[in-house]
Design an enzyme around this catalytic site. Structure first.
Site, PDB file in Angstrom:
ATOM      1  N   TRP A   1     -20.698-158.838 -44.659  1.00 12.63           N
ATOM      2  CA  TRP A   1     -22.116-157.333 -44.861  1.00 12.63           C
ATOM      3  C   TRP A   1     -22.374-156.810 -43.392  1.00 12.63           C
ATOM      4  O   TRP A   1     -22.538-157.859 -42.232  1.00 12.63           O
ATOM      5  CB  TRP A   1     -22.715-157.854 -45.569  1.00 12.63           C
TER       6      TRP A   1
ATOM      7  N   THR B   1     -40.937-139.010 -55.822  1.00 12.85           N
ATOM      8  CA  THR B   1     -39.470-138.580 -53.902  1.00 12.85           C
ATOM      9  C   THR B   1     -39.010-137.912 -54.526  1.00 12.85           C
ATOM     10  O   THR B   1     -38.567-137.017 -55.882  1.00 12.85           O
ATOM     11  CB  THR B   1     -38.763-140.698 -55.517  1.00 12.85           C
TER      12      THR B   1
ATOM     13  N   GLU C   1     -43.363-144.886 -53.025  1.00 16.48           N
ATOM     14  CA  GLU C   1     -44.224-145.373 -53.666  1.00 16.48           C
ATOM     15  C   GLU C   1     -45.498-147.005 -53.426  1.00 16.48           C
ATOM     16  O   GLU C   1     -46.084-147.808 -53.822  1.00 16.48           O
ATOM     17  CB  GLU C   1     -42.740-146.370 -53.733  1.00 16.48           C
TER      18      GLU C   1
ATOM     19  N   LYS D   1     -19.358-153.441 -46.457  1.00 14.91           N
ATOM     20  CA  LYS D   1     -18.925-154.763 -47.384  1.00 14.91           C
ATOM     21  C   LYS D   1     -17.509-154.510 -46.697  1.00 14.91           C
ATOM     22  O   LYS D   1     -16.166-153.820 -47.324  1.00 14.91           O
ATOM     23  CB  LYS D   1     -19.300-154.726 -48.890  1.00 14.91           C
TER      24      LYS D   1
END
Length: 548
Positions: A447, A186, A330, A442
């Site tokens: 949100w 990654t 992944e 937020k």
């Protein structure tokens, strides 16, 4: 009662053997670092991959040892994919765009026994080799005539000399299909990079599923050009799926500018391509500026980060279908592709586009759910947003050399991989990423997702690229801040860009301010580095107090 079928293992070598047998004269075209176009075939490449396997044996590289690469997309890189993995070694593609210290850390963590690299990366390797004590053999991907007269790299070997010294009389061994065939790391935006070791079984299954009609739709009639680098999650599996179907493979090397790519598309009659959004900005600008068209290109897969609707519409205006996809290192990496079902084909254009702008439907083999904070599945209604979790035969169970599992247990549902994304799934299975968990804003307890705001900004004809981040606000805690790059020679003010949001999003979601920059920082995978932007502009709204 057990089935009575053969237990033939799923192996990477079966892909290249199949291509060599059934697509023997199909071309593999590479733009080399030397500047020329190199042409070979699947049959010739398979023979050279077997010669490479022999060379690795002669060098004393044991089964299971890692063969590292620092290389662009080219035929020699494909030979290493198959010659190393097919013979029981592990192909470890390393991203050369990473910071040199990260590269050294990754090579050590993987314990690479061999490091193969393009001539353009010789200065990098010369600066790093004293830190790469695990590497026993350094191999320059070049002809003997192109080897440097001198190098500080000890015992530097010539790839062509190694390959040409062998006769190719090598039989691919029958391996355990659960053995590792490749490893990718990654990008390590937080903490150290993490390794993902792919098995032969997972890689072959991923190739089969990704080539299906409702995924990438690959066939022997395609000419495939992966713009996505082979060091970025195995070029999304295209070197494997192209071999499986016997497609022509066109490899662009390190020349990824719009003009160079367009030239290859036309010269080699490319029908399918794949890459991240930042690459396509240059291609589309080149086509627009010079009044060009695509004569052969039919499909472009766009992933790595969300494809702006304006980019999708630009490709469609040139007759190119955009396949919006999503996946992760992944996940080998493809998880979803946005393809319409039969019942959607006659919908109004706006409705079709609304679906295609989503990340799409899961490939067979990938299960996905959105769950609440307690791990309970949320309804597939296209509105209930939750944490996206996945599982399947080509999805990670644990990171390389990590003892702890990377999975989370859902109540009564077993183990799933948490992707870190917030998403919705509609009744037809179309998944839409609304944000990364770490990128949500937020504001006063509500949100706000950054992706929708970025898509609005990118739809403005004067905006080249845009990112939205959370910036601290004395009243609301956090508010959205828009950071934008103007197109060349475009004139655009803060007020004009903010006004563009009116009627497109709720008023309380409109960014509080705009910062124009010359360029956005990009990670080695092409994604915008929001972590850097958040650090740089975290207090911008506290200091500037923009007008509302």
């Amino acid at each position: 009662m057990m089935g009575s079928m053969m237990g033939t293992p799923l192996l990477v070598s079966s892909l290249i053997r199949h291509a060599a047998r059934h697509a023997a004269d199909t071309e593999i075209v590479s733009r080399r670092a030397e500047g020329d176009l190199h042409r070979t075939t699947w049959a010739a490449l398979e023979l050279r991959a077997r010669r490479l396997a022999q060379a690795l044996e002669r060098l004393g590289v044991a089964a299971g040892e890692r063969v590292g690469t620092l290389a662009w997309n080219g035929y020699r890189h494909v030979e290493i994919y198959y010659g190393s993995a097919g013979s029981g070694r592990v192909c470890h593609t390393i991203n050369p765009r990473l910071h040199p210290e990260q590269i050294a850390w990754i090579v050590h963590h993987a314990q690479d026994a061999v490091l193969c690299f393009d001539r353009s990366f010789l200065p990098l390797v010369e600066s790093l080799w004293p830190q790469l004590g695990c590497v026993r053999h350094f191999v320059l991907l070049a002809d003997a005539a192109d080897m440097p007269e001198a190098s500080t790299v000890p015992g530097l070997l010539c790839y062509e000399t190694l390959v040409q010294a062998e006769d190719g009389g090598y039989e691919w061994p029958e391996l355990d299909e659960d053995a590792a065939c490749g490893i990718c790391y990654t990008s390590g935006t937080t903490g150290d990079p993490k390794g993902v070791a792919y098995s032969h079984r997972a890689t072959v299954l991923h190739a089969m599923a990704s080539a299906c009609p409702d995924a990438l739709g690959l066939s022997s009639r395609d000419s495939v050009l992966p713009v996505v680098p082979m060091f970025h999650v195995n070029a999304w599996g295209l070197p494997y799926s192209a071999a499986m179907v016997g497609a022509k493979l066109v490899l662009p090397g390190g020349q990824l500018d719009g003009a160079s790519l367009y030239e290859l598309f036309e010269r080699e009659q490319v029908t399918f391509t794949a890459g991240v959004p930042t690459v396509w900005l240059g291609v589309l600008e080149h086509v627009r500026r010079h009044g060009l068209r695509f004569s052969s290109l039919q499909r472009a897969m766009i992933g790595g980060s969300a494809c702006p609707p304006s980019m999708m519409e630009a490709f469609e205006s040139y007759g190119v279908e955009v396949l919006h996809g999503w996946g992760m290192t992944e996940m080998s990496p493809i998880g979803t592709v946005s393809r319409l079902k039969a019942k959607h084909l006659h919908l109004p254009a706006a409705e079709r586009h609304r679906l295609l702008h989503k990340q799409g439907r899961a490939l067979f083999g990938v299960e996905m759910e959105v769950v609440d904070d307690d791990g309970r599945p949320l309804p597939w209604d296209g509105a209930s947003a939750g944490a996206l979790v996945v599982r399947g035969p080509w999805i990670i169970e644990r990171y390389y050399r990590h003892e702890r599992s990377a999975l989370m247990e859902l109540p009564g549902r077993g183990a799933w991989f948490p992707t870190g994304d917030i998403a919705t799934i509609d009744a037809d299975g179309f998944m839409q990423i609304t944000d990364r968990i770490k990128d949500l804003i937020k504001s006063g307890g509500e949100w706000i997702g950054s992706i929708d705001l970025e898509n609005v900004a990118m739809a403005h004809p004067a905006v080249q690229e845009a990112a939205v981040i959370a910036a601290r606000h004395e009243k609301w805690g956090e508010r959205p801040l828009l950071i934008a790059v103007r197109k060349p020679d475009a004139a655009l003010t803060r007020e004009e860009l903010l006004a563009f949001f009116e009627g497109r999003v709720a008023k309380w979601q409109v960014p509080d301010d705009v910062v124009f920059v010359e360029a956005l920082p990009h990670a080695a995978t092409g994604k915008v580095q929001k972590l850097k932007l958040r650090e740089q502009f975290k207090d911008h709204l506290l200091h500037s107090h923009p007008a509302h």
